[in-house]
Design a protein around this motif. Structure first.
Motif, mmCIF file in Angstrom:
data_model
loop_
_atom_site.group_PDB
_atom_site.id
_atom_site.type_symbol
_atom_site.label_atom_id
_atom_site.label_comp_id
_atom_site.label_asym_id
_atom_site.label_seq_id
_atom_site.Cartn_x
_atom_site.Cartn_y
_atom_site.Cartn_z
ATOM 1 N N GLN A 5 7.841 -0.918 -0.517
ATOM 2 C CA GLN A 5 7.521 0.104 -1.393
ATOM 3 C C GLN A 5 6.268 0.996 -1.142
ATOM 4 O OE1 GLN A 5 7.546 -2.248 -4.985
ATOM 5 N NE2 GLN A 5 9.276 -1.361 -5.338
ATOM 6 N N ALA A 6 5.013 0.202 -0.494
ATOM 7 C CA ALA A 6 4.031 0.856 -0.306
ATOM 8 C C ALA A 6 4.168 1.655 0.853
ATOM 9 C CB ALA A 6 2.824 -0.220 -0.138
ATOM 10 N N PHE A 10 3.712 5.960 0.797
ATOM 11 C CA PHE A 10 2.796 6.489 1.905
ATOM 12 C C PHE A 10 3.601 7.497 2.547
ATOM 13 C CE2 PHE A 10 -0.018 5.775 6.074
ATOM 14 C CZ PHE A 10 -0.593 6.727 5.673
ATOM 15 N N ALA A 11 4.896 7.353 3.110
ATOM 16 C CA ALA A 11 5.619 8.096 3.954
ATOM 17 C C ALA A 11 6.018 9.293 2.902
ATOM 18 C CB ALA A 11 6.943 7.379 4.186
ATOM 19 N N MET A 12 6.137 9.225 1.607
ATOM 20 C CA MET A 12 6.554 10.262 0.806
ATOM 21 C C MET A 12 5.277 11.081 0.311
ATOM 22 S SD MET A 12 9.222 8.047 -1.602
ATOM 23 C CE MET A 12 9.267 9.570 -2.790
ATOM 24 N N GLY A 13 4.210 10.782 0.773
ATOM 25 C CA GLY A 13 2.908 11.386 0.488
ATOM 26 C C GLY A 13 2.393 10.949 -1.050
ATOM 27 N N LYS A 14 2.851 9.901 -1.517
ATOM 28 C CA LYS A 14 2.371 9.463 -2.985
ATOM 29 C C LYS A 14 1.360 8.475 -2.907
ATOM 30 C CE LYS A 14 6.924 10.108 -5.439
ATOM 31 N NZ LYS A 14 7.873 9.472 -6.105
ATOM 32 N N GLY A 19 -1.519 3.186 -2.330
ATOM 33 C CA GLY A 19 -2.739 2.614 -2.487
ATOM 34 C C GLY A 19 -2.600 1.323 -3.377
ATOM 35 N N CYS A 20 -2.046 1.463 -4.491
ATOM 36 C CA CYS A 20 -2.037 0.573 -5.419
ATOM 37 C C CYS A 20 -0.830 -0.575 -5.027
ATOM 38 C CB CYS A 20 -1.345 0.931 -6.886
ATOM 39 S SG CYS A 20 -2.914 1.850 -7.655
ATOM 40 N N THR A 21 0.095 -0.196 -4.362
ATOM 41 C CA THR A 21 1.089 -1.080 -3.868
ATOM 42 C C THR A 21 0.662 -1.735 -2.959
ATOM 43 O OG1 THR A 21 2.871 0.640 -4.951
ATOM 44 C CG2 THR A 21 3.615 -1.089 -3.603
ATOM 45 N N TYR A 22 0.036 -1.212 -1.686
ATOM 46 C CA TYR A 22 -0.708 -2.020 -0.984
ATOM 47 C C TYR A 22 -1.474 -3.191 -1.434
ATOM 48 C CZ TYR A 22 0.756 1.168 2.983
ATOM 49 O OH TYR A 22 1.439 1.835 3.839
ATOM 50 N N ASN A 23 -2.260 -2.947 -2.343
ATOM 51 C CA ASN A 23 -3.167 -3.905 -2.960
ATOM 52 C C ASN A 23 -2.321 -4.975 -3.623
ATOM 53 O OD1 ASN A 23 -5.417 -2.651 -2.297
ATOM 54 N ND2 ASN A 23 -5.720 -1.370 -4.254
ATOM 55 N N GLU A 43 -2.976 -5.112 7.587
ATOM 56 C CA GLU A 43 -3.050 -4.402 8.896
ATOM 57 C C GLU A 43 -2.380 -2.985 8.423
ATOM 58 O OE1 GLU A 43 -1.437 -4.265 13.335
ATOM 59 O OE2 GLU A 43 -0.745 -5.899 11.949
ATOM 60 N N LEU A 44 -1.412 -2.978 7.677
ATOM 61 C CA LEU A 44 -0.758 -1.851 7.481
ATOM 62 C C LEU A 44 -1.553 -1.120 6.260
ATOM 63 C CD1 LEU A 44 3.101 -2.785 7.223
ATOM 64 C CD2 LEU A 44 1.614 -1.521 9.101
ATOM 65 N N ALA A 45 -2.175 -1.691 5.442
ATOM 66 C CA ALA A 45 -3.004 -0.990 4.353
ATOM 67 C C ALA A 45 -4.218 -0.439 4.872
ATOM 68 C CB ALA A 45 -3.227 -1.953 3.248
ATOM 69 N N SER A 46 -4.815 -1.123 6.085
ATOM 70 C CA SER A 46 -5.912 -0.543 7.016
ATOM 71 C C SER A 46 -5.335 0.734 7.518
ATOM 72 C CB SER A 46 -6.327 -1.650 8.020
ATOM 73 O OG SER A 46 -7.266 -0.916 8.676
ATOM 74 N N ILE A 47 -4.188 0.868 8.297
ATOM 75 C CA ILE A 47 -3.906 2.017 8.652
ATOM 76 C C ILE A 47 -3.774 3.140 7.497
ATOM 77 C CG2 ILE A 47 -1.986 3.114 9.897
ATOM 78 C CD1 ILE A 47 -1.319 0.387 11.207
ATOM 79 N N PHE A 48 -3.232 3.085 6.460
ATOM 80 C CA PHE A 48 -3.158 3.617 5.417
ATOM 81 C C PHE A 48 -4.467 4.279 5.064
ATOM 82 C CE2 PHE A 48 -3.895 4.039 0.614
ATOM 83 C CZ PHE A 48 -3.080 5.058 0.450
ATOM 84 N N HIS A 49 -5.575 3.524 4.804
ATOM 85 C CA HIS A 49 -6.903 3.855 4.424
ATOM 86 C C HIS A 49 -7.512 4.760 5.571
ATOM 87 C CE1 HIS A 49 -7.263 2.313 0.440
ATOM 88 N NE2 HIS A 49 -6.769 1.029 1.123
ATOM 89 N N GLN A 50 -7.170 4.213 6.698
ATOM 90 C CA GLN A 50 -7.818 5.114 7.720
ATOM 91 C C GLN A 50 -7.150 6.515 8.039
ATOM 92 O OE1 GLN A 50 -6.528 3.856 11.733
ATOM 93 N NE2 GLN A 50 -8.550 4.750 12.860
ATOM 94 N N LYS A 51 -6.134 6.616 7.858
ATOM 95 C CA LYS A 51 -4.983 7.930 7.861
ATOM 96 C C LYS A 51 -5.532 8.789 6.472
ATOM 97 C CE LYS A 51 -1.692 6.869 10.915
ATOM 98 N NZ LYS A 51 -0.269 6.944 11.363
#
Length: 97
Positions: A5-6, A10-14, A19-23, A43-51
Motif C-alpha cells: 500500500q505504501a 508513493f507511485a500515485m504521488g500521495k 509516509g504514514c503507511t511505510y511507518n 529500505e523502501l521507506a529510506s528510498i521514499f524519504h530520499q526521493k
C-alpha cells in the motif's frame, strides 16, 4: 500488505499517505518479529524519504535496514547497504549512486 500500500501511494504521488503507511509497515513487521519484512520496509521507506528530500530520515532508515538484514543473516545485502551508507555519508549532496 502495508508495504505494498505504501509503495502504491508513493507511485500515485500521495506522499502523506505513503509516509504514514511505510511507518505502519515498519511497526507491524517489528511488532510481529518479521525481521525480513522490517528490513525491506525500512529500505523502501529510506528510498521514499530520499526521493522526497528527507535525507536525514532516509539515512536513519537505511541504517535500521542494515541492522535488520544483519540480524536476519543477509550478509551480502547488509554489505551493499553499508557501502551505500558510506557513500551517502561521504557525499551528503548526492542522491545515491
Amino acid at each position: 500488505l502495508l508495504l505494498l500500500q505504501a509503495e502504491q501511494y508513493f507511485a500515485m504521488g500521495k506522499l502523506d499517505e505513503a509516509g504514514c503507511t511505510y511507518n505502519l509497515a515498519i511497526s507491524s513487521a517489528n511488532q510481529h518479529r518479521f525481521i525480513n519484512e522490517e528490513a525491506l520496509s525500512c529500505e523502501l521507506a529510506s528510498i521514499f524519504h530520499q526521493k522526497t528530500g528527507r535525507e536525514d530520515q532516509s539515512i536513519q532508515l537505511l541504517e535500521r535496514a542494515y541492522k535488520c538484514y544483519e540480524s536476519w543473516g543477509a550478509r551480502a545485502k547488509a554489505k551493499a547497504l553499508a557501502e551505500e551508507l558510506r557513500f551517502r555519508l561521504d557525499n551528503p549532496s548526492s542522491s545515491g549512486h
